[in-house]
Design a protein around this motif. Structure first.
Motif, PDB file in Angstrom:
ATOM      1  N   TRP A 114      -6.561  -3.415   6.749  1.00 12.17           N
ATOM      2  CA  TRP A 114      -5.399  -3.991   6.086  1.00 12.17           C
ATOM      3  C   TRP A 114      -4.543  -4.708   7.119  1.00 12.17           C
ATOM      4  O   TRP A 114      -4.418  -4.267   8.265  1.00 12.17           O
ATOM      5  N   GLN A 115      -3.930  -5.801   6.736  1.00 12.61           N
ATOM      6  CA  GLN A 115      -2.989  -6.513   7.593  1.00 12.61           C
ATOM      7  C   GLN A 115      -1.603  -5.930   7.330  1.00 12.61           C
ATOM      8  O   GLN A 115      -0.954  -6.285   6.354  1.00 12.61           O
ATOM      9  N   LEU A 116      -1.170  -5.024   8.175  1.00  8.73           N
ATOM     10  CA  LEU A 116       0.112  -4.355   7.982  1.00  8.73           C
ATOM     11  C   LEU A 116       1.206  -5.106   8.731  1.00  8.73           C
ATOM     12  O   LEU A 116       1.115  -5.297   9.938  1.00  8.73           O
ATOM     13  N   GLY A 117       2.233  -5.504   8.000  1.00  5.13           N
ATOM     14  CA  GLY A 117       3.355  -6.188   8.611  1.00  5.13           C
ATOM     15  C   GLY A 117       4.527  -5.264   8.849  1.00  5.13           C
ATOM     16  O   GLY A 117       5.217  -5.360   9.856  1.00  5.13           O
ATOM     17  N   HIS A 118       4.752  -4.349   7.928  1.00  5.35           N
ATOM     18  CA  HIS A 118       5.869  -3.407   8.013  1.00  5.35           C
ATOM     19  C   HIS A 118       5.428  -2.059   7.466  1.00  5.35           C
ATOM     20  O   HIS A 118       4.565  -2.002   6.592  1.00  5.35           O
TER      21      HIS A 118
ATOM     22  N   TYR B  32       0.857  -1.188   0.000  1.00  4.01           N
ATOM     23  CA  TYR B  32       0.000   0.000   0.000  1.00  4.01           C
ATOM     24  C   TYR B  32       0.893   1.236   0.000  1.00  4.01           C
ATOM     25  O   TYR B  32       1.794   1.350   0.824  1.00  4.01           O
ATOM     26  N   LEU B  33       0.635   2.142  -0.894  1.00  2.00           N
ATOM     27  CA  LEU B  33       1.378   3.398  -0.949  1.00  2.00           C
ATOM     28  C   LEU B  33       0.487   4.498  -0.396  1.00  2.00           C
ATOM     29  O   LEU B  33      -0.638   4.685  -0.847  1.00  2.00           O
ATOM     30  N   LEU B  34       0.994   5.204   0.593  1.00  2.00           N
ATOM     31  CA  LEU B  34       0.226   6.277   1.230  1.00  2.00           C
ATOM     32  C   LEU B  34       0.936   7.607   1.042  1.00  2.00           C
ATOM     33  O   LEU B  34       2.156   7.650   0.925  1.00  2.00           O
ATOM     34  N   ARG B  35       0.168   8.644   1.082  1.00  2.00           N
ATOM     35  CA  ARG B  35       0.728   9.988   1.000  1.00  2.00           C
ATOM     36  C   ARG B  35       0.318  10.744   2.258  1.00  2.00           C
ATOM     37  O   ARG B  35      -0.814  10.616   2.724  1.00  2.00           O
TER      38      ARG B  35
END
Length: 72
Positions: free
Chosen positions: A45-49, A7-10
């Protein structure tokens, strides 16, 4: 085969007048960053890093996301 989601976030709109700030370490208002983090949490979302730029506006957002949405 293991599947990875990226996922790319701004970060939110920077403080001050519109400009191309590039490497300038300028802030984003905290309530805007918290709003973005809240939207991330609502996605489940399953965020790992989280990998981020060292600039304050990016690093601050990543820290708020980690508080709101602990990493898997």
């Amino acid at each position: 085969m293991k599947q990875i989601q990226i996922y790319l976030l701004r970060h939110g709109k920077t403080e001050g007048s519109p400009a191309l700030y590039g490497h300038t370490d300028i802030n984003v208002e905290e309530h805007i960053q918290k709003n973005i983090a809240h939207k991330v949490k609502s996605k489940n979302w399953q965020l790992g890093h989280i990998i981020t730029s060292p600039l304050k506006r990016c690093f601050d957002l990543s820290n708020i996301i980690k508080k709101e949405h602990p990493l898997a």
